[in-house]
Design a protein around this motif. Structure first.
Motif, PDB file in Angstrom:
ATOM      1  N   ALA A 156       4.484  12.070   2.024  1.00  8.53           N
ATOM      2  CA  ALA A 156       3.767  13.078   1.035  1.00  8.53           C
ATOM      3  C   ALA A 156       2.941  13.712   2.182  1.00  8.53           C
ATOM      4  O   ALA A 156       2.898  14.836   2.026  1.00  8.53           O
ATOM      5  CB  ALA A 156       3.158  12.453   0.232  1.00  8.53           C
ATOM      6  N   GLU A 157       2.206  12.956   3.078  1.00  7.89           N
ATOM      7  CA  GLU A 157       1.328  13.681   3.980  1.00  7.89           C
ATOM      8  C   GLU A 157       2.318  14.723   4.892  1.00  7.89           C
ATOM      9  O   GLU A 157       1.801  15.965   5.097  1.00  7.89           O
ATOM     10  CB  GLU A 157       0.588  12.690   4.946  1.00  7.89           C
ATOM     11  CG  GLU A 157      -0.351  11.809   4.250  1.00  7.89           C
ATOM     12  CD  GLU A 157      -0.953  10.771   4.910  1.00  7.89           C
ATOM     13  OE1 GLU A 157      -0.641  10.774   6.102  1.00  7.89           O
ATOM     14  OE2 GLU A 157      -2.060  10.256   4.522  1.00  7.89           O
ATOM     15  N   LEU A 163       0.600  15.742  -0.583  1.00  6.00           N
ATOM     16  CA  LEU A 163      -0.137  14.260  -0.920  1.00  6.00           C
ATOM     17  C   LEU A 163      -1.107  14.396  -2.461  1.00  6.00           C
ATOM     18  O   LEU A 163      -0.959  13.500  -3.129  1.00  6.00           O
ATOM     19  CB  LEU A 163      -1.264  13.831   0.063  1.00  6.00           C
ATOM     20  CG  LEU A 163      -2.039  12.421   0.084  1.00  6.00           C
ATOM     21  CD1 LEU A 163      -1.101  11.170  -0.341  1.00  6.00           C
ATOM     22  CD2 LEU A 163      -2.864  12.458   0.937  1.00  6.00           C
ATOM     23  N   TYR A 174       5.632   5.880   1.414  1.00  7.59           N
ATOM     24  CA  TYR A 174       5.868   6.921   0.560  1.00  7.59           C
ATOM     25  C   TYR A 174       4.606   7.981   0.938  1.00  7.59           C
ATOM     26  O   TYR A 174       4.711   9.090   0.951  1.00  7.59           O
ATOM     27  CB  TYR A 174       5.642   6.215  -0.727  1.00  7.59           C
ATOM     28  CG  TYR A 174       5.884   7.262  -1.868  1.00  7.59           C
ATOM     29  CD1 TYR A 174       6.495   8.795  -1.463  1.00  7.59           C
ATOM     30  CD2 TYR A 174       5.632   7.161  -3.312  1.00  7.59           C
ATOM     31  CE1 TYR A 174       6.462   9.448  -2.815  1.00  7.59           C
ATOM     32  CE2 TYR A 174       6.064   7.811  -4.267  1.00  7.59           C
ATOM     33  CZ  TYR A 174       6.585   9.167  -4.000  1.00  7.59           C
ATOM     34  OH  TYR A 174       6.850  10.034  -5.017  1.00  7.59           O
ATOM     35  N   ARG A 175       3.200   7.240   1.226  1.00 10.88           N
ATOM     36  CA  ARG A 175       2.100   8.121   1.566  1.00 10.88           C
ATOM     37  C   ARG A 175       2.324   8.902   2.765  1.00 10.88           C
ATOM     38  O   ARG A 175       2.036  10.022   2.679  1.00 10.88           O
ATOM     39  CB  ARG A 175       0.938   7.190   1.813  1.00 10.88           C
ATOM     40  CG  ARG A 175      -0.422   8.001   2.046  1.00 10.88           C
ATOM     41  CD  ARG A 175      -1.631   6.810   2.246  1.00 10.88           C
ATOM     42  NE  ARG A 175      -1.724   6.028   1.285  1.00 10.88           N
ATOM     43  CZ  ARG A 175      -2.410   6.495   0.354  1.00 10.88           C
ATOM     44  NH1 ARG A 175      -3.441   7.497   0.538  1.00 10.88           N
ATOM     45  NH2 ARG A 175      -2.955   5.730  -0.671  1.00 10.88           N
ATOM     46  N   GLN A 176       2.911   8.294   3.712  1.00  9.31           N
ATOM     47  CA  GLN A 176       3.235   9.482   5.013  1.00  9.31           C
ATOM     48  C   GLN A 176       4.327  10.468   4.801  1.00  9.31           C
ATOM     49  O   GLN A 176       3.910  11.372   5.422  1.00  9.31           O
ATOM     50  CB  GLN A 176       3.719   8.236   6.076  1.00  9.31           C
ATOM     51  CG  GLN A 176       2.602   7.272   6.694  1.00  9.31           C
ATOM     52  CD  GLN A 176       3.283   6.462   7.556  1.00  9.31           C
ATOM     53  OE1 GLN A 176       4.577   6.407   7.870  1.00  9.31           O
ATOM     54  NE2 GLN A 176       2.378   5.607   8.249  1.00  9.31           N
ATOM     55  N   ARG A 204       2.710   2.594   2.134  1.00 12.61           N
ATOM     56  CA  ARG A 204       2.485   3.389   3.208  1.00 12.61           C
ATOM     57  C   ARG A 204       3.684   4.332   3.805  1.00 12.61           C
ATOM     58  O   ARG A 204       3.397   5.659   3.953  1.00 12.61           O
ATOM     59  CB  ARG A 204       2.451   2.698   4.556  1.00 12.61           C
ATOM     60  CG  ARG A 204       1.754   3.216   5.800  1.00 12.61           C
ATOM     61  CD  ARG A 204       1.432   2.052   6.956  1.00 12.61           C
ATOM     62  NE  ARG A 204       0.317   1.511   6.253  1.00 12.61           N
ATOM     63  CZ  ARG A 204      -0.093   0.331   7.148  1.00 12.61           C
ATOM     64  NH1 ARG A 204       0.462  -0.126   8.122  1.00 12.61           N
ATOM     65  NH2 ARG A 204      -0.960  -0.527   6.622  1.00 12.61           N
ATOM     66  N   THR A 246       0.861  -1.242   0.047  1.00 17.81           N
ATOM     67  CA  THR A 246      -0.161  -0.058   0.066  1.00 17.81           C
ATOM     68  C   THR A 246       0.790   1.447  -0.058  1.00 17.81           C
ATOM     69  O   THR A 246       0.147   2.472   0.262  1.00 17.81           O
ATOM     70  CB  THR A 246      -0.956   0.008   1.342  1.00 17.81           C
ATOM     71  OG1 THR A 246       0.016  -0.054   2.298  1.00 17.81           O
ATOM     72  CG2 THR A 246      -1.760  -0.998   1.019  1.00 17.81           C
ATOM     73  N   LYS A 287       1.564  14.005  -5.206  1.00 16.71           N
ATOM     74  CA  LYS A 287       1.945  12.648  -5.420  1.00 16.71           C
ATOM     75  C   LYS A 287       0.754  11.460  -5.497  1.00 16.71           C
ATOM     76  O   LYS A 287       1.422  10.414  -5.554  1.00 16.71           O
ATOM     77  CB  LYS A 287       2.801  12.476  -4.111  1.00 16.71           C
ATOM     78  CG  LYS A 287       4.159  13.519  -3.941  1.00 16.71           C
ATOM     79  CD  LYS A 287       5.043  13.503  -5.135  1.00 16.71           C
ATOM     80  CE  LYS A 287       6.229  14.331  -4.784  1.00 16.71           C
ATOM     81  NZ  LYS A 287       7.241  14.238  -5.842  1.00 16.71           N
ATOM     82  N   PHE A 288      -0.183  11.808  -5.459  1.00 14.22           N
ATOM     83  CA  PHE A 288      -1.340  10.698  -5.564  1.00 14.22           C
ATOM     84  C   PHE A 288      -1.230   9.858  -6.809  1.00 14.22           C
ATOM     85  O   PHE A 288      -1.313   8.704  -6.531  1.00 14.22           O
ATOM     86  CB  PHE A 288      -2.749  11.475  -5.461  1.00 14.22           C
ATOM     87  CG  PHE A 288      -3.895  10.380  -5.535  1.00 14.22           C
ATOM     88  CD1 PHE A 288      -4.118   9.914  -4.486  1.00 14.22           C
ATOM     89  CD2 PHE A 288      -4.433   9.872  -6.738  1.00 14.22           C
ATOM     90  CE1 PHE A 288      -5.139   8.945  -4.465  1.00 14.22           C
ATOM     91  CE2 PHE A 288      -5.480   9.346  -6.630  1.00 14.22           C
ATOM     92  CZ  PHE A 288      -5.907   8.580  -5.407  1.00 14.22           C
ATOM     93  N   ILE A 322       1.761   7.794  -6.221  1.00  8.70           N
ATOM     94  CA  ILE A 322       1.631   6.539  -5.468  1.00  8.70           C
ATOM     95  C   ILE A 322       0.423   5.468  -5.674  1.00  8.70           C
ATOM     96  O   ILE A 322       1.147   4.204  -5.567  1.00  8.70           O
ATOM     97  CB  ILE A 322       0.866   7.236  -4.101  1.00  8.70           C
ATOM     98  CG1 ILE A 322       1.997   8.195  -3.362  1.00  8.70           C
ATOM     99  CG2 ILE A 322       0.347   6.250  -3.105  1.00  8.70           C
ATOM    100  CD1 ILE A 322       1.177   8.990  -2.119  1.00  8.70           C
ATOM    101  N   ARG A 323      -0.406   5.813  -6.501  1.00 10.05           N
ATOM    102  CA  ARG A 323      -1.241   4.574  -7.109  1.00 10.05           C
ATOM    103  C   ARG A 323      -0.597   4.144  -8.205  1.00 10.05           C
ATOM    104  O   ARG A 323      -0.745   2.961  -8.243  1.00 10.05           O
ATOM    105  CB  ARG A 323      -2.407   5.556  -7.986  1.00 10.05           C
ATOM    106  CG  ARG A 323      -3.626   4.524  -8.409  1.00 10.05           C
ATOM    107  CD  ARG A 323      -4.657   5.365  -9.148  1.00 10.05           C
ATOM    108  NE  ARG A 323      -5.720   4.322  -9.585  1.00 10.05           N
ATOM    109  CZ  ARG A 323      -6.549   3.752  -8.770  1.00 10.05           C
ATOM    110  NH1 ARG A 323      -6.552   3.900  -7.709  1.00 10.05           N
ATOM    111  NH2 ARG A 323      -7.542   3.032  -9.356  1.00 10.05           N
TER     112      ARG A 323
END
Length: 721
Positions: free
Chosen positions: A107-108, A113, A103-105, A101, A99, A116-117, A120-121
């Motif tokens: 970016a947040e 975010l 990379y997502r954290q 996670r 998921t 970078k969405f 990330i997808r």
């Protein structure tokens, strides 16, 4: 010929010489015996720190073997648990990876975010494809191996996978997925693993996070519990562990009544060595044990009396001769039972003279009337005055004993103390004499006026003076005082009397102040507080012996459960005591039907104990009931107040947080003579100026209240008669 021989040849033979004797040179120094090499190897083996403890001692070897067998038997279950935990950890890691996670954290946190969405997808879809391809590849490889090598390949692959998962899922604090956030009820499941003990000491804040313990004796089974001895880190004191026993019990997930902590003293101990014993269950929840005196026909008063057992089941004896005993408790906690146990051993010695004053006026002591030299049961003023006459007679008897001792030779009386032979010699008339007083507060609180050498006192005050004199001087003359009371407060029990009573036994009391009055000042700060005993533990108390017990001569105090002695056993022991006295011809006084009046010499007794105190000479209270919030502050700062080496200043914020006091704390302290001041104290943010209280000011306030409280020596005016 040597030079010495030539000199001797030149000597004139006519010169006179002394007689010459034949002799042989003897070397008085014994030859040094060499230690055999086997003995040296054994000594090195036992003392070497490189040799494990289980290889030095049979007991520890047996315990190590038991631990090994237990580990082998539990290994399949522990292996399966580790595999399951490893599988959970692996799934959680894969889920976090697939998921994206991390990379997502990132970016947040950078607030990008939305930008970078798309990336990330795409990365998540790519990782799903990698996962699918990996699963298909592994399935194909396993299928090919199965076709080529048969099912053996599946078993080998499964074995390697399970071992890998077990390694991944091994228990290790701080790793995700290996320690549940809500683990449910904590239980003590040690075998014992030393790391559990280290973690418990750290959780109880008895050692630092970077400190550890040194194992002195490997954990072994002792009775129905585990025993272990450890060395604390340098500068850490065993006294602090004893004091914080409750916190350590919480860290071990057991009730504090199951935990026994003692400092190891003597040659085998030091200030940082702690001996611990943890019971498997409440050691005092079992049925009580009958007194072992039922199995003997005769007892020697010079031997300690079987009194009870400690948490480990060890027999605890109570020394009686050359000391005095104070027993205090709330009603219905086993106070009279403990006093009768102390009397049972003396009853079964026909050479002991007993005096029993039962101010409870019940039937608990009626059976002893058949062996007692003097016996009384009642709580009226006439009983108090009769008891006063007993004490006057005892003071005169003690004085006469010391006079007779001065006339005896050193072989019969080596010191100014009664010996076993002296106590059994009828011609000397110095038998061991034991005075038992139940409900002592009744005579001490009696307000009946009496006149002593022209001065008017209360009967209670005069009785307190007589008992204090007897407790000071009479034990060496063979007199034993065993006093019991259910009101162990500073006003009822004179301080001077408590200070000279050697052995103390405190059953459950109301609060720590009552416990300290019985056991001694500041005993609660050392970890001994009888107010913490459970109401269901009848006959359980804290014993502070004046002498050596089975627990060791260095033990300050220990928790003891007294033996059980119902009325039928008590009557049987008293009947045996009467039969022994009839056979020895030592039945006297009340038991023999001889109700002789005490031989009184009030003038000599008054001269011996000193004249009655005037108000100016009245005794000041050493232990008083301090008003709040000063009492709570003194209890919290017990170590600093009792020691000159402690802190000189304590911040107000610390007291408010620790004592949970109200908003009027400052005003209440000021009314008691303690005004807050400002001082600089070191903090995590540096040195700051804060408001607080000086410890010397608190100590001075306590002294002022203590000096203002007169608890002894009240004089009765003529108008009070």
């Amino acid at each position: 010929m040597t030079e010495q021989d030539r000199e001797l040849a030149n000597v004139d033979a006519s010169l006179p010489v002394r007689a010459v004797f034949e002799g042989e040179f003897v070397n008085d120094v014994p030859a040094v015996e060499r230690t055999p090499w086997r003995r040296r190897v054994v000594i090195w083996w036992r003392r070497s720190p490189r040799v494990p403890l289980w290889a030095k001692d049979r007991v520890h070897t047996a315990q190590a073997a038991k631990d090994l067998v237990a580990a082998v038997l539990r290994s399949p279950i522990r292996f399966m648990g580790a595999v399951v935990r490893g599988l959970v950890v692996a799934v959680r890691w894969w889920r976090s990876w697939v998921t994206v996670r991390d990379y997502r954290q990132a970016a947040e946190q950078s607030e990008k975010l939305a930008d970078k969405f798309t990336d990330i997808r795409e990365l998540a879809l790519f990782r799903w494809k990698v996962t699918g391809a990996s699963v298909v590849t592994m399935a194909v490889v396993v299928a090919v191996l199965d076709l080529v090598y048969g099912h053996r390949a599946l078993w080998i692959a499964g074995g390697f996978a399970s071992v890998a998962l077990a390694i991944l899922g091994r228990r290790k604090d701080g790793s995700p997925g290996r320690k549940a956030v809500l683990a449910g009820p904590r239980t003590l499941t040690w075998t014992m693993d030393p790391q559990i003990l280290v973690d418990a000491f750290r959780d109880a804040k008895l050692i630092g996070k970077d400190e550890t313990l040194r194992l002195v004796d490997r954990a072994t089974r002792r009775g129905e519990g585990w025993a272990v001895t450890v060395d604390l880190p340098a500068t850490r004191k065993a006294a602090d562990v004893v004091k914080n026993r409750e916190a350590l019990a919480s860290a071990l997930a057991v009730d504090e009544i199951q935990l026994s902590v003692e400092r190891v003293r003597g040659n085998g101990g030091h200030a940082g060595r702690v001996a611990m014993w943890v019971a498997d269950e409440d050691p005092y929840a079992k049925p009580p044990i009958r007194t072992p005196l039922l199995g003997v026909q005769r007892w020697d008063a010079w031997r300690p009396v079987p009194f009870g057992t400690d948490a480990r089941g060890r027999l605890i004896d109570l020394p009686m001769v050359w000391t005095s005993v104070l027993i205090g408790a709330l009603p219905r906690q086993g106070k009279t039972m403990a006093q009768r146990l102390a009397a049972a051993g003396l009853i079964m010695d026909p050479h002991v003279r007993l005096l029993v004053a039962d101010f409870k006026a019940g039937k608990d002591w009626d059976a002893v009337a058949q062996v007692a030299h003097r016996f009384m049961s009642g709580d009226d003023s006439e009983h108090v005055l009769a008891f006063l006459d007993w004490l006057v007679e005892l003071v005169a008897d003690v004085q006469q004993r010391y006079r007779r001792m001065r006339e005896l030779d050193d072989l019969t009386c080596p010191e100014s103390k009664v010996t076993p032979d002296m106590s059994r010699d009828p011609s000397l008339d110095m038998p061991i004499t034991a005075l038992f007083v139940d409900e002592l507060h009744i005579p001490l609180e009696d307000r009946t006026p009496v006149e002593v050498q022209g001065k008017k006192l209360t009967a209670g005050e005069y009785i307190g003076e007589l008992l204090t004199w007897l407790a000071k001087k009479a034990p060496a003359a063979g007199l034993i005082l065993v006093l019991a009371t259910q009101r162990p407060d500073a006003k009822t029990l004179p301080t001077r009397l408590r200070a000279v009573l050697g052995s103390r036994f405190a059953l459950r009391v109301m609060d720590y102040r009552d416990s300290n009055i019985i056991l001694g000042e500041q005993m609660n700060t050392r970890g001994y507080d009888s107010s913490r005993l459970l109401p269901s533990h009848k006959g359980v108390g804290i014993l502070r012996p004046d002498g050596e017990t089975q627990a060791g001569a260095e033990v300050l105090a220990l928790t003891v459960r007294t033996f059980y002695m119902p009325n039928e056993d008590w009557r049987e022991i008293c009947q045996r005591g009467r039969a022994l006295r009839e056979a020895e011809g030592t039945l006297t006084g009340h038991a023999a039907g001889q109700e002789a009046q005490p031989m009184l010499d009030h003038a000599a007794v008054a001269k011996a104990i000193g004249s009655a105190p005037t108000p100016a000479e009245a005794e000041r209270a050493e232990e008083i009931e301090l008003p709040e919030p000063l009492a709570s502050v003194v209890d919290y700062l017990a170590d600093e107040i009792s020691s000159e080496d402690g802190r000189d200043f304590v911040p107000t914020a610390e007291l408010v947080a620790a004592l949970d006091v109200g908003p009027t704390f400052g005003l209440d302290m000021a009314k008691l003579g303690c005004r807050s001041t400002r001082d600089r104290v070191p903090t995590e943010d540096g040195v700051k100026q804060v408001r607080g209280y000086a410890v010397p000011d608190i100590r001075a306030a306590v002294e002022r209240l203590r000096e203002a409280a007169v608890i002894d020596g009240e004089v009765i005016d003529d108008d009070d008669r």
